[in-house]
Design an enzyme around this catalytic site. Structure first.
Site, PDB file in Angstrom:
ATOM      1  N   LYS A  48       0.851  -1.204   0.000  1.00 23.73           N
ATOM      2  CA  LYS A  48       0.000   0.000   0.000  1.00 23.73           C
ATOM      3  C   LYS A  48       0.884   1.251   0.000  1.00 23.73           C
ATOM      4  CE  LYS A  48      -0.401  -0.222   5.077  1.00 23.73           C
ATOM      5  NZ  LYS A  48      -1.273  -0.648   6.201  1.00 23.73           N
ATOM      6  N   TYR A 285      14.335  31.104   3.237  1.00 24.26           N
ATOM      7  CA  TYR A 285      13.122  31.830   3.637  1.00 24.26           C
ATOM      8  C   TYR A 285      13.223  32.341   5.066  1.00 24.26           C
ATOM      9  CZ  TYR A 285      10.530  30.220  -0.477  1.00 24.26           C
ATOM     10  OH  TYR A 285      10.094  29.989  -1.746  1.00 24.26           O
TER      11      TYR A 285
HETATM   12  C1  LIG Z   1      -0.530  -1.610   6.959  1.00 23.37           C
HETATM   13  C2  LIG Z   1      -1.019  -2.941   7.389  1.00 23.37           C
HETATM   14  C3  LIG Z   1      -0.126  -4.021   7.529  1.00 23.37           C
HETATM   15  C4  LIG Z   1       1.377  -3.872   7.432  1.00 23.37           C
HETATM   16  O1  LIG Z   1       1.837  -3.276   8.618  1.00 23.37           O
HETATM   17  P1  LIG Z   1       3.416  -3.164   8.960  1.00 23.37           P
HETATM   18  O2  LIG Z   1       3.422  -2.786  10.390  1.00 23.37           O
HETATM   19  O3  LIG Z   1       3.980  -2.118   8.075  1.00 23.37           O
HETATM   20  O4  LIG Z   1       4.019  -4.493   8.710  1.00 23.37           O
HETATM   21  C5  LIG Z   1      -0.672  -5.267   7.781  1.00 23.37           C
HETATM   22  N1  LIG Z   1      -1.993  -5.439   7.943  1.00 23.37           N
HETATM   23  C6  LIG Z   1      -2.875  -4.418   7.874  1.00 23.37           C
HETATM   24  C7  LIG Z   1      -4.332  -4.674   8.079  1.00 23.37           C
HETATM   25  C8  LIG Z   1      -2.416  -3.128   7.616  1.00 23.37           C
HETATM   26  O5  LIG Z   1      -3.278  -2.116   7.557  1.00 23.37           O
END
Ligand SMILES: *Cc1c(COP(=O)(O)O)cnc(C)c1O
Length: 394
Positions: A48, A285
């Protein structure tokens, strides 16, 4: 977003700012995580948020090449993007999908999370309404999310009747059931107790469903910290995100695993121009930086729109140049930043600057940056911008 496959391990000469993605580190992390899981458990990497800034389709393509054919994304647009880039295998959407978008699930062959019983009924009603094309699959693959204490998504584990009913809703093919651990990263007694309770609740539900004649779906519950801290025998998938990228959420944990996980991403940019300041002259800035001695300032071609946090301004952050660490001075701009290179007279426009990664014997880790900004590596990396090129190195 351009994805350049670079065979000779040097940056393309034209890049302004880029993320180098180490295939070798990714392969190492995949093998390490697999070694912690029982033989029949498959990795279902979480790609993701553009694979935590690493480039979603670039990472998924490399994982496909390693024989991984299950992925998690957050939302339907991420799933569609992976399909359009030719990624094969099961793609599970972890988040909510609106009913108006259900046709895209079948069109792109995506697996949807059932976020609760109401969502299950909407999904079932959609498939049974016949509004989907006749050529589409007649049942939709889904994974049921179960709430065991996170209280974010999932049907409460206590609602056994509703969960059982989801398995027999017409049009749905329940291929998986999962939960998410809320406190698996910390190992104090309260967190351990809470996590064990979540795990027990999940397996008690699975057993109860089996007793009631429900065919056993594939089960999963561990993200990165779950894999490391709570080894389980009876799991079919694991969902690592941050660990796959060679990091853990904070500096201390990342350090503890530095012999076992290898950071996949390096972030680099260029020196654009150099200015010589006399004492009393300011730079950037708001005149936020003023030279107190003759000072050489380099403008570097990366800024907060590329995901480098603006809170690293004014000496909090550093840049590596010619194997040396020099401070960021003044305020980080949207597209550029300034560094004090007085100690490095050899710096030239066009030189490579490292924001995350190694240069010679010096290293800036994403974990130390995240700590310095009061955040976690997950946030820092997932905010890396779409303007960065992603360059795969061997
Ligand atoms: C984002 C997510 C993961 C991965 O989490 P990490 O801590 O980065 O390994 C796994 N399961 C769900 C449901 C998530 O939302």
């Amino acid at each position: 977003m351009k994805q350049i496959v670079n065979q000779n391990n040097c940056a393309p000469q034209t890049s302004r700012a880029w993320a180098e993605i180490s295939r070798e580190a990714l392969v190492h992390n995949v093998r390490y995580l697999q070694s912690l899981l029982p033989g029949r458990c498959a990795l279902m990497p979480v790609v993701k948020a553009n694979a935590y800034g690493h480039g979603g389709s670039l990472i998924a393509r490399e994982l496909n090449a390693l024989g991984i054919y299950s992925f998690c994304v957050a939302c339907i647009s991420e799933g569609i993007e992976l399909r359009q880039q030719g990624i094969t295998g099961e793609i599970l959407i972890l988040g909510y999908t609106h009913p108006d978008q259900f046709p895209l699930l079948t069109q792109y062959g995506l697996t949807q999370t059932v976020v609760d019983f109401a969502h299950a009924r909407e999904l079932s009603a959609y498939v049974c309404s016949g509004s989907q094309k006749l050529t589409d699959l007649c049942s939709l693959p889904v994974h049921i999310a179960v709430d065991t204490g996170m209280h974010r998504l999932g049907e409460p584990a206590a609602h056994i009747e509703q969960i059982r009913d989801m398995f027999s809703l017409p049009g749905l093919q329940v291929t998986g059931m999962y939960t998410h651990l809320a406190a698996s990263d910390t190992l104090d007694e309260a967190s351990k107790g809470f996590t064990r309770q979540q795990i027990d609740t999940f397996y008690r539900l699975a057993a109860e469903l089996e007793n009631r004649g429900v065919p056993r779906p594939r089960l999963h519950l561990q993200a990165s910290y779950g894999i490391l801290h709570y080894p389980l025998k009876d799991v079919d998938y694991a969902r690592p995100g941050i660990a796959l990228y060679g990091l853990l959420s904070c500096g201390a944990d990342t350090k503890r695993y530095q012999d076992r996980l290898r950071p996949v991403l390096s972030l680099r940019a260029r020196v654009a121009s150099i200015h010589q300041l006399t004492p009393g002259e300011s730079a950037g800035y708001g005149m936020a930086y003023t030279a107190d001695r003759p000072t050489a300032i380099a403008a570097i071609t990366i800024g907060y729109a590329d995901g480098l946090p603006r809170s690293l301004s004014a000496g909090k952050g550093s840049v590596l140049l010619h194997g040396q660490k020099v401070p960021i001075v003044g305020r980080i701009c949207m597209d550029q930043l300034l560094a004090d290179i007085t100690s490095l007279p050899q710096v030239q426009p066009g030189d490579t600057a490292t924001l995350i990664g190694n240069d010679g014997l010096q290293t800036i880790s994403a974990a130390e940056l995240a700590d310095a900004c009061g955040t976690i590596t997950n946030e820092l990396l997932s905010c890396l911008g779409s303007r960065l090129e992603r360059v795969l190195t061997p």
